[in-house]
Scaffold this motif. Structure first.
Motif, mmCIF file in Angstrom:
data_model
loop_
_atom_site.group_PDB
_atom_site.id
_atom_site.type_symbol
_atom_site.label_atom_id
_atom_site.label_comp_id
_atom_site.label_asym_id
_atom_site.label_seq_id
_atom_site.Cartn_x
_atom_site.Cartn_y
_atom_site.Cartn_z
ATOM 1 N N LYS A 39 2.637 9.134 4.627
ATOM 2 C CA LYS A 39 3.155 8.125 3.699
ATOM 3 C C LYS A 39 4.662 8.289 3.480
ATOM 4 O O LYS A 39 5.413 7.314 3.597
ATOM 5 C CB LYS A 39 2.408 8.236 2.368
ATOM 6 C CG LYS A 39 2.548 7.007 1.497
ATOM 7 C CD LYS A 39 1.553 7.049 0.353
ATOM 8 C CE LYS A 39 1.588 5.752 -0.441
ATOM 9 N NZ LYS A 39 0.601 5.753 -1.535
ATOM 10 N N LEU A 81 0.842 -1.197 0.000
ATOM 11 C CA LEU A 81 0.000 0.000 0.000
ATOM 12 C C LEU A 81 0.879 1.250 0.000
ATOM 13 O O LEU A 81 0.396 2.368 -0.094
ATOM 14 C CB LEU A 81 -0.921 0.010 1.226
ATOM 15 C CG LEU A 81 -1.843 -1.203 1.380
ATOM 16 C CD1 LEU A 81 -2.637 -1.128 2.688
ATOM 17 C CD2 LEU A 81 -2.805 -1.308 0.197
ATOM 18 N N GLN A 106 -5.436 8.149 2.327
ATOM 19 C CA GLN A 106 -4.704 6.916 2.697
ATOM 20 C C GLN A 106 -4.050 7.096 4.072
ATOM 21 O O GLN A 106 -4.070 6.185 4.904
ATOM 22 C CB GLN A 106 -3.615 6.617 1.666
ATOM 23 C CG GLN A 106 -4.137 6.294 0.287
ATOM 24 C CD GLN A 106 -3.022 5.973 -0.699
ATOM 25 O OE1 GLN A 106 -1.836 6.170 -0.414
ATOM 26 N NE2 GLN A 106 -3.396 5.482 -1.867
ATOM 27 N N GLU A 107 -3.496 8.286 4.292
ATOM 28 C CA GLU A 107 -2.809 8.540 5.574
ATOM 29 C C GLU A 107 -3.795 8.490 6.738
ATOM 30 O O GLU A 107 -3.476 8.007 7.818
ATOM 31 C CB GLU A 107 -2.090 9.897 5.516
ATOM 32 C CG GLU A 107 -0.918 9.872 4.535
ATOM 33 C CD GLU A 107 -0.223 11.222 4.354
ATOM 34 O OE1 GLU A 107 -0.855 12.266 4.649
ATOM 35 O OE2 GLU A 107 0.939 11.216 3.911
ATOM 36 N N LEU A 126 -7.610 6.600 -3.921
ATOM 37 C CA LEU A 126 -7.709 7.535 -2.779
ATOM 38 C C LEU A 126 -6.610 8.585 -2.891
ATOM 39 O O LEU A 126 -5.526 8.305 -3.400
ATOM 40 C CB LEU A 126 -7.508 6.802 -1.449
ATOM 41 C CG LEU A 126 -8.504 5.736 -1.002
ATOM 42 C CD1 LEU A 126 -8.126 5.250 0.404
ATOM 43 C CD2 LEU A 126 -9.925 6.276 -0.994
ATOM 44 N N TRP A 176 -7.384 1.340 -3.838
ATOM 45 C CA TRP A 176 -6.519 2.043 -2.883
ATOM 46 C C TRP A 176 -5.842 3.233 -3.557
ATOM 47 O O TRP A 176 -5.763 4.328 -3.018
ATOM 48 C CB TRP A 176 -5.473 1.065 -2.338
ATOM 49 C CG TRP A 176 -4.477 1.657 -1.384
ATOM 50 C CD1 TRP A 176 -3.151 1.883 -1.650
ATOM 51 C CD2 TRP A 176 -4.703 2.100 -0.046
ATOM 52 N NE1 TRP A 176 -2.545 2.422 -0.544
ATOM 53 C CE2 TRP A 176 -3.476 2.571 0.463
ATOM 54 C CE3 TRP A 176 -5.825 2.144 0.781
ATOM 55 C CZ2 TRP A 176 -3.330 3.077 1.749
ATOM 56 C CZ3 TRP A 176 -5.684 2.647 2.081
ATOM 57 C CH2 TRP A 176 -4.458 3.100 2.544
ATOM 58 N N ARG A 177 -5.375 3.026 -4.796
ATOM 59 C CA ARG A 177 -4.671 4.091 -5.513
ATOM 60 C C ARG A 177 -5.614 5.225 -5.903
ATOM 61 O O ARG A 177 -5.173 6.330 -6.176
ATOM 62 C CB ARG A 177 -4.015 3.527 -6.775
ATOM 63 C CG ARG A 177 -2.790 2.702 -6.462
ATOM 64 C CD ARG A 177 -1.788 2.787 -7.607
ATOM 65 N NE ARG A 177 -0.785 1.759 -7.465
ATOM 66 C CZ ARG A 177 -0.735 0.645 -8.183
ATOM 67 N NH1 ARG A 177 -1.633 0.421 -9.117
ATOM 68 N NH2 ARG A 177 0.207 -0.232 -7.975
#
Ligand code: HEM
Length: 337
Positions: free
Chosen positions: A206, A144, A198-199, A193, A190-191
């Protein structure tokens, strides 16, 4: 306390996670006992060929096999099979597992060779449930893109977090509970976002891996916050994780193999409950919207002393048992013929 297995081995470049089920016949148990007891010696024989390779292998034994291979030793008090956890949206499944081999080294060939020799020794007595080959990804990142393992205890806090003491439980002293789960990620979602989103899911930044402030109680918590577990006195309990990425871009598989060592099984179970059910309930760990567990098994990694003892007296008892079985088969055969 008895010497432990290398549960606290440092992060390595490569790892193999092998989960097996075992036949429980007396002859199979005898073979398995001898094979597991020989793990430290085989590891040494291979290591000497590449001393910088930092080869280690930790053996975990599941609840159903424990009595068969360790009798007459008592059971570690918390040992039981992985309990499925059902949240409103996501479920942590429980899957079979009698033996876990957690093989770690700087070089893939060392992991391969140790696994090969051990599988040879147990041939015909075990079945592979899952074999996952993990690799270290850049600066210890998961697939991730986040650095994974930062909050692990270090130094003297490691044995304090992972090893059962005699005061905790004499039967398990020098050993450690081990929980594994194999997760696959939906990287496309996921990408999609933003990095800040994501954080917020993970609870760390990240690029720099700095902690993001916890959300106020009652609101959606990050993975980092949900994975913090305290007892009734407010004392936090750490576990040691050595997660590894695995996968194959060609077949579109991207995953994280979670492995957690703990002095107390309930701590890992509470973490999983907080992730899957949520705190408050209903607000599950958003990491699970992008990561699906395919497996879930619990093991106990006995002390090194107890592990090597499996090849001793019990081995002989096994031989006598096989011998007497053969004698009675022969005599039955004689009677019948
Ligand atoms: C923290 C990733 C599953 C327990 C973290 C962090 C990342 C991460 C990136 C922040 C950095 C760090 O401290 O390591 C993942 C991924 C998982 C996963 C990708 C699977 C898809 C789990 C599971 C558990 C767990 C199943 C426990 C049952 C923890 C703990 C922390 C942590 C205890 C440290 C919390 C703290 O004290 O700050 N994880 N994790 N993780 N994770 Fe996970």
């Amino acid at each position: 306390m008895d010497d432990p297995q290398p549960v606290d081995a440092p992060l390595t470049q490569s790892a193999t996670f092998l989960v097996l089920t075992a036949d429980h016949s007396p002859t199979a148990l005898h073979t398995i006992r001898l094979a597991l007891a020989s793990v430290p010696e085989i590891t040494k024989n291979i290591s000497i060929r590449h001393p910088d390779g930092r080869l280690t292998c930790t053996v975990g034994i599941g609840s159903f096999l424990w009595d068969g291979v360790t009798r007459p030793d008592p059971r570690p008090s918390e040992l039981h099979p992985f309990r499925e956890i059902r949240g409103a949206v996501h479920t942590a499944p429980s899957t079979p597992g009698d033996i876990l081999l957690h093989i770690r080294a700087e070089r893939r060939d060392l992991c391969f060779e140790l696994e090969r020799q051990l599988m040879d020794k147990m041939a015909g007595t075990v079945h592979v449930v899952d074999e996952t080959v993990g690799f270290r990804y850049f600066d210890a990142r998961d697939l991730l893109g986040f650095v994974d393992g930062t909050a692990n205890p270090v130094g003297p806090a490691v044995p304090r977090s992972v090893l059962v003491t005699e005061e905790d439980d004499e039967a398990g002293a020098g050993g450690s509970y081990v929980v594994v789960q194999k997760y696959v990620h939906d990287l496309e979602r996921w990408r999609a976002l933003k990095v800040e989103e994501q954080e917020a899911v993970i609870g760390r930044t990240k690029l720099e891996n700095a902690e993001v402030e916890d959300a106020p109680a009652g609101e959606q918590q990050s993975h980092k916050s949900l994975a913090v577990v305290a007892d009734e006195h407010g004392n936090e309990h750490d576990i040691v994780r050595d997660n590894m990425p695995f996968g194959s871009p060609g077949s579109g598989q991207f995953g994280t193999y979670f492995i957690g060592y703990s002095r107390r099984l309930w701590v890992v179970e509470r973490m999983l409950e907080r992730m899957f059910v949520g705190d408050p309930p209903g607000k599950h760990d958003r990491l699970l919207d992008f990561s699906r567990p395919l497996t879930g098994s619990t093991f106990f990694a006995p002390s090194l002393t107890q592990l090597t003892r499996l090849g001793g007296m019990r081995g002989l008892q096994g031989v006598f048992q096989i011998f007497s079985t053969n004698v009675s088969l022969c005599s039955n055969g004689g009677n019948g013929g």
